[in-house]
Design an enzyme around this catalytic site. Structure first.
Site, PDB file in Angstrom:
ATOM      1  N   VAL A 102      -5.397  10.793  -7.383  1.00 42.22           N
ATOM      2  CA  VAL A 102      -4.206  11.591  -7.173  1.00 42.22           C
ATOM      3  C   VAL A 102      -3.992  12.974  -7.770  1.00 42.22           C
ATOM      4  O   VAL A 102      -4.243  12.935  -9.059  1.00 42.22           O
ATOM      5  CB  VAL A 102      -2.903  10.890  -6.872  1.00 42.22           C
ATOM      6  CG1 VAL A 102      -2.345  10.497  -8.253  1.00 42.22           C
ATOM      7  CG2 VAL A 102      -1.951  11.770  -6.249  1.00 42.22           C
ATOM      8  N   CYS A 103      -3.766  14.013  -7.147  1.00 42.05           N
ATOM      9  CA  CYS A 103      -3.600  15.112  -7.991  1.00 42.05           C
ATOM     10  C   CYS A 103      -4.576  15.703  -8.894  1.00 42.05           C
ATOM     11  O   CYS A 103      -5.662  16.080  -8.252  1.00 42.05           O
ATOM     12  CB  CYS A 103      -2.253  14.861  -8.928  1.00 42.05           C
ATOM     13  SG  CYS A 103      -1.398  16.305  -9.772  1.00 42.05           S
ATOM     14  N   GLY A 104      -4.461  16.049 -10.117  1.00 44.10           N
ATOM     15  CA  GLY A 104      -5.361  16.480 -10.999  1.00 44.10           C
ATOM     16  C   GLY A 104      -6.627  15.727 -10.952  1.00 44.10           C
ATOM     17  O   GLY A 104      -7.890  16.183 -11.150  1.00 44.10           O
ATOM     18  N   THR A 106      -8.090  14.357  -8.633  1.00 43.54           N
ATOM     19  CA  THR A 106      -9.156  14.689  -7.530  1.00 43.54           C
ATOM     20  C   THR A 106     -10.114  15.753  -8.286  1.00 43.54           C
ATOM     21  O   THR A 106     -11.388  15.715  -7.809  1.00 43.54           O
ATOM     22  CB  THR A 106      -8.631  15.167  -6.471  1.00 43.54           C
ATOM     23  OG1 THR A 106      -7.762  16.484  -6.780  1.00 43.54           O
ATOM     24  CG2 THR A 106      -7.526  13.846  -5.903  1.00 43.54           C
TER      25      THR A 106
END
Length: 203
Positions: A102-104, A106
């Site tokens: 999730v978020c960074g 990725t």
């Protein structure tokens, strides 16, 4: 699936609110959540919470895990400190064990080349494009995405930073935590504040 332990990666600046919906329900449904750090030394989350990892990354074996969860962190975008976690994600997927990012995180997977040929999402498409990855054609505008993988590689869940509930929904669906109708009710309860979904979930 190869085990009942779910592994949550922890590192300095990790976004501690992002995995909470997922880990709470996984624990209540029979999974053991174990934290994994680069080393066994404590880390401090973005919210200032000090976390003592259960094990270090070099001791993590995909064969003893049902899922690896990678959250966002400022460190994903400020150097290569967290690159070992992206390499571990590769090992998990190649072993047929799912990964949820999730978020960074990725962006970390994008830099590792793990999103080049798989459906995925993130905060926005241009955030991942800035990594120079080759997977732009597989970007999906959605709150969260599960790429099923296949016989030779594990499934991959991705989500953006504003979607911790959708991120959890995809994880629950992947691991069979709820049957489909209850999963929909859970999502409506926690995402939409639909009070009517409570009875459906607990009935």
């Amino acid at each position: 699936m190869t085990g009942t332990s779910v592994h949550l990666a922890v590192y300095d600046t990790f976004a501690d609110w992002e995995p909470g919906f997922a880990t709470a329900q996984l624990t209540q449904h029979g999974r053991t959540v174990r934290t994994v750090g680069l080393t066994a030394s404590p880390v401090t989350t973005m919210g200032g919470v000090r976390v003592q990892p259960d094990l270090s990354l070099d001791a993590l074996d995909p064969a003893g895990s049902e899922l690896l969860i990678l959250t966002g962190a400022a460190l994903w975008d400020t150097g290569d400190t967290l690159a070992p976690f992206a390499r571990t994600a590769r090992a998990f997927l190649e072993a047929g064990v799912p990964v949820a990012a999730v978020c960074g995180a990725t962006a970390g997977l994008a830099r590792e080349g793990l999103l080049d040929d798989r459906s995925h999402t993130s905060a926005v498409s241009f955030y991942l494009a800035a990594t120079g990855y080759a997977g732009g054609a597989h970007y999906v505008e959605a709150d969260a995405v599960t790429d099923a993988g296949g016989a030779s590689r594990g499934a991959l869940v991705t989500a953006g930073p504003t979607e911790p509930v959708a991120f959890a929904r995809e994880i629950f669906g992947l691991l069979g935590v709820f049957e489909p109708k209850k999963l929909d009710a859970w999502f409506r309860l926690f995402h939409d504040s639909d009070a009517g979904a409570y009875e459906e979930l607990n009935g």
